[in-house]
Design a protein around this motif. Structure first.
Motif, PDB file in Angstrom:
ATOM      1  N   LEU A  91       4.863 -27.947  -9.391  1.00  0.00           N
ATOM      2  CA  LEU A  91       3.953 -27.893 -10.546  1.00  0.00           C
ATOM      3  C   LEU A  91       4.039 -29.167 -11.381  1.00  0.00           C
ATOM      4  CD1 LEU A  91       4.393 -24.180 -11.673  1.00  0.00           C
ATOM      5  CD2 LEU A  91       2.389 -25.221 -10.591  1.00  0.00           C
ATOM      6  N   ALA A  92       5.240 -29.669 -11.574  1.00  0.00           N
ATOM      7  CA  ALA A  92       5.414 -30.905 -12.333  1.00  0.00           C
ATOM      8  C   ALA A  92       4.750 -32.075 -11.606  1.00  0.00           C
ATOM      9  CB  ALA A  92       6.896 -31.187 -12.552  1.00  0.00           C
ATOM     10  N   LEU A  93       4.873 -32.121 -10.304  1.00  0.00           N
ATOM     11  CA  LEU A  93       4.252 -33.187  -9.524  1.00  0.00           C
ATOM     12  C   LEU A  93       2.731 -33.119  -9.610  1.00  0.00           C
ATOM     13  CD1 LEU A  93       4.631 -35.552  -7.613  1.00  0.00           C
ATOM     14  CD2 LEU A  93       4.731 -33.918  -5.722  1.00  0.00           C
ATOM     15  N   VAL A  94       2.170 -31.930  -9.497  1.00  0.00           N
ATOM     16  CA  VAL A  94       0.723 -31.760  -9.617  1.00  0.00           C
ATOM     17  C   VAL A  94       0.255 -32.164 -11.021  1.00  0.00           C
ATOM     18  CG1 VAL A  94      -1.126 -30.041  -9.671  1.00  0.00           C
ATOM     19  CG2 VAL A  94       0.511 -30.035  -7.794  1.00  0.00           C
ATOM     20  N   ALA A  95       0.995 -31.768 -12.044  1.00  0.00           N
ATOM     21  CA  ALA A  95       0.637 -32.129 -13.417  1.00  0.00           C
ATOM     22  C   ALA A  95       0.657 -33.650 -13.590  1.00  0.00           C
ATOM     23  CB  ALA A  95       1.581 -31.469 -14.401  1.00  0.00           C
ATOM     24  N   PHE A  96       1.630 -34.317 -13.017  1.00  0.00           N
ATOM     25  CA  PHE A  96       1.713 -35.773 -13.104  1.00  0.00           C
ATOM     26  C   PHE A  96       0.525 -36.430 -12.406  1.00  0.00           C
ATOM     27  CE2 PHE A  96       3.153 -39.836 -11.267  1.00  0.00           C
ATOM     28  CZ  PHE A  96       3.376 -40.533 -12.438  1.00  0.00           C
ATOM     29  N   ILE A  97       0.161 -35.919 -11.238  1.00  0.00           N
ATOM     30  CA  ILE A  97      -0.974 -36.468 -10.498  1.00  0.00           C
ATOM     31  C   ILE A  97      -2.262 -36.298 -11.297  1.00  0.00           C
ATOM     32  CG2 ILE A  97      -2.401 -36.138  -8.437  1.00  0.00           C
ATOM     33  CD1 ILE A  97       0.249 -35.496  -6.947  1.00  0.00           C
ATOM     34  N   VAL A  98      -2.448 -35.127 -11.896  1.00  0.00           N
ATOM     35  CA  VAL A  98      -3.637 -34.881 -12.710  1.00  0.00           C
ATOM     36  C   VAL A  98      -3.654 -35.823 -13.914  1.00  0.00           C
ATOM     37  CG1 VAL A  98      -4.751 -33.171 -14.223  1.00  0.00           C
ATOM     38  CG2 VAL A  98      -3.965 -32.509 -11.939  1.00  0.00           C
ATOM     39  N   LEU A  99      -2.523 -36.024 -14.544  1.00  0.00           N
ATOM     40  CA  LEU A  99      -2.431 -36.921 -15.695  1.00  0.00           C
ATOM     41  C   LEU A  99      -2.794 -38.353 -15.312  1.00  0.00           C
ATOM     42  CD1 LEU A  99      -1.573 -37.329 -18.671  1.00  0.00           C
ATOM     43  CD2 LEU A  99       0.729 -37.774 -17.815  1.00  0.00           C
ATOM     44  N   VAL A 100      -2.276 -38.833 -14.203  1.00  0.00           N
ATOM     45  CA  VAL A 100      -2.577 -40.196 -13.749  1.00  0.00           C
ATOM     46  C   VAL A 100      -4.066 -40.316 -13.408  1.00  0.00           C
ATOM     47  CG1 VAL A 100      -2.175 -41.868 -11.885  1.00  0.00           C
ATOM     48  CG2 VAL A 100      -0.244 -40.713 -12.970  1.00  0.00           C
ATOM     49  N   PHE A 101      -4.622 -39.317 -12.739  1.00  0.00           N
ATOM     50  CA  PHE A 101      -6.040 -39.351 -12.381  1.00  0.00           C
ATOM     51  C   PHE A 101      -6.916 -39.366 -13.634  1.00  0.00           C
ATOM     52  CE2 PHE A 101     -10.030 -37.125 -11.418  1.00  0.00           C
ATOM     53  CZ  PHE A 101     -10.540 -37.971 -10.449  1.00  0.00           C
ATOM     54  N   ALA A 102      -6.609 -38.493 -14.585  1.00  0.00           N
ATOM     55  CA  ALA A 102      -7.406 -38.421 -15.813  1.00  0.00           C
ATOM     56  C   ALA A 102      -7.316 -39.729 -16.594  1.00  0.00           C
ATOM     57  CB  ALA A 102      -6.937 -37.254 -16.676  1.00  0.00           C
ATOM     58  N   THR A 103      -6.140 -40.301 -16.680  1.00  0.00           N
ATOM     59  CA  THR A 103      -5.958 -41.574 -17.376  1.00  0.00           C
ATOM     60  C   THR A 103      -6.773 -42.677 -16.705  1.00  0.00           C
ATOM     61  OG1 THR A 103      -3.731 -40.926 -18.034  1.00  0.00           O
ATOM     62  CG2 THR A 103      -4.249 -43.272 -18.130  1.00  0.00           C
ATOM     63  N   THR A 104      -6.765 -42.700 -15.387  1.00  0.00           N
ATOM     64  CA  THR A 104      -7.521 -43.704 -14.641  1.00  0.00           C
ATOM     65  C   THR A 104      -9.013 -43.562 -14.889  1.00  0.00           C
ATOM     66  OG1 THR A 104      -5.814 -43.767 -12.941  1.00  0.00           O
ATOM     67  CG2 THR A 104      -7.975 -44.633 -12.344  1.00  0.00           C
ATOM     68  N   VAL A 105      -9.519 -42.353 -14.831  1.00  0.00           N
ATOM     69  CA  VAL A 105     -10.948 -42.119 -15.045  1.00  0.00           C
ATOM     70  C   VAL A 105     -11.352 -42.521 -16.454  1.00  0.00           C
ATOM     71  CG1 VAL A 105     -12.704 -40.307 -15.245  1.00  0.00           C
ATOM     72  CG2 VAL A 105     -11.169 -40.334 -13.281  1.00  0.00           C
ATOM     73  N   ILE A 106     -10.558 -42.153 -17.434  1.00  0.00           N
ATOM     74  CA  ILE A 106     -10.873 -42.493 -18.827  1.00  0.00           C
ATOM     75  C   ILE A 106     -10.872 -44.001 -19.025  1.00  0.00           C
ATOM     76  CG2 ILE A 106      -9.992 -42.372 -21.189  1.00  0.00           C
ATOM     77  CD1 ILE A 106      -9.090 -39.480 -20.493  1.00  0.00           C
ATOM     78  N   ARG A 107      -9.896 -44.677 -18.478  1.00  0.00           N
ATOM     79  CA  ARG A 107      -9.827 -46.139 -18.642  1.00  0.00           C
ATOM     80  C   ARG A 107     -10.981 -46.827 -17.933  1.00  0.00           C
ATOM     81  NH1 ARG A 107      -4.114 -48.854 -18.796  1.00  0.00           N
ATOM     82  NH2 ARG A 107      -5.575 -50.476 -19.320  1.00  0.00           N
ATOM     83  N   LEU A 108     -11.375 -46.329 -16.764  1.00  0.00           N
ATOM     84  CA  LEU A 108     -12.525 -46.908 -16.064  1.00  0.00           C
ATOM     85  C   LEU A 108     -13.794 -46.742 -16.886  1.00  0.00           C
ATOM     86  CD1 LEU A 108     -11.889 -45.847 -12.358  1.00  0.00           C
ATOM     87  CD2 LEU A 108     -11.988 -48.174 -13.250  1.00  0.00           C
ATOM     88  N   GLN A 109     -13.982 -45.570 -17.473  1.00  0.00           N
ATOM     89  CA  GLN A 109     -15.156 -45.333 -18.305  1.00  0.00           C
ATOM     90  C   GLN A 109     -15.155 -46.260 -19.521  1.00  0.00           C
ATOM     91  OE1 GLN A 109     -14.883 -41.149 -19.090  1.00  0.00           O
ATOM     92  NE2 GLN A 109     -16.086 -40.585 -17.288  1.00  0.00           N
ATOM     93  N   GLN A 110     -14.010 -46.429 -20.150  1.00  0.00           N
ATOM     94  CA  GLN A 110     -13.924 -47.315 -21.316  1.00  0.00           C
ATOM     95  C   GLN A 110     -14.232 -48.759 -20.924  1.00  0.00           C
ATOM     96  OE1 GLN A 110      -9.972 -46.539 -22.725  1.00  0.00           O
ATOM     97  NE2 GLN A 110     -10.626 -44.923 -24.113  1.00  0.00           N
ATOM     98  N   ASN A 111     -13.700 -49.191 -19.791  1.00  0.00           N
ATOM     99  CA  ASN A 111     -13.955 -50.564 -19.341  1.00  0.00           C
ATOM    100  C   ASN A 111     -15.433 -50.773 -19.034  1.00  0.00           C
ATOM    101  OD1 ASN A 111     -11.315 -51.346 -19.611  1.00  0.00           O
ATOM    102  ND2 ASN A 111     -10.785 -50.967 -17.468  1.00  0.00           N
ATOM    103  N   GLN A 112     -16.072 -49.779 -18.423  1.00  0.00           N
ATOM    104  CA  GLN A 112     -17.496 -49.898 -18.135  1.00  0.00           C
ATOM    105  C   GLN A 112     -18.310 -49.951 -19.423  1.00  0.00           C
ATOM    106  OE1 GLN A 112     -18.254 -46.598 -15.543  1.00  0.00           O
ATOM    107  NE2 GLN A 112     -17.744 -47.762 -13.690  1.00  0.00           N
TER     108      GLN A 112
END
Length: 56
Positions: A20-41
């Motif tokens: 569960l901790a590993l899945v939560a970490f993966i989701v956190l990294v994915f969400a952070t990446t998507v948000i940063r990509l949107q901000q950069n665009q």
């Protein structure tokens, strides 16, 4: 080495929490990446609009 039933249950419970901790970490990294990509665009779009609207 034989584990007792209590030890087996504890191991299973620990493995579930690790998963569960590993899945939560993966989701956190994915969400952070998507948000940063949107901000950069958005920043790139704003910069392009500012350059296009600047007087020559």
């Amino acid at each position: 080495m034989r584990l007792t039933p209590e030890e087996l249950r504890a191991r299973k419970r620990r493995n579930v929490w690790i998963a569960l901790a590993l899945v939560a970490f993966i989701v956190l990294v994915f969400a952070t990446t998507v948000i940063r990509l949107q901000q950069n665009q958005a920043d790139e779009r704003a910069l392009r609009d500012a350059v296009d609207g600047a007087p020559l």
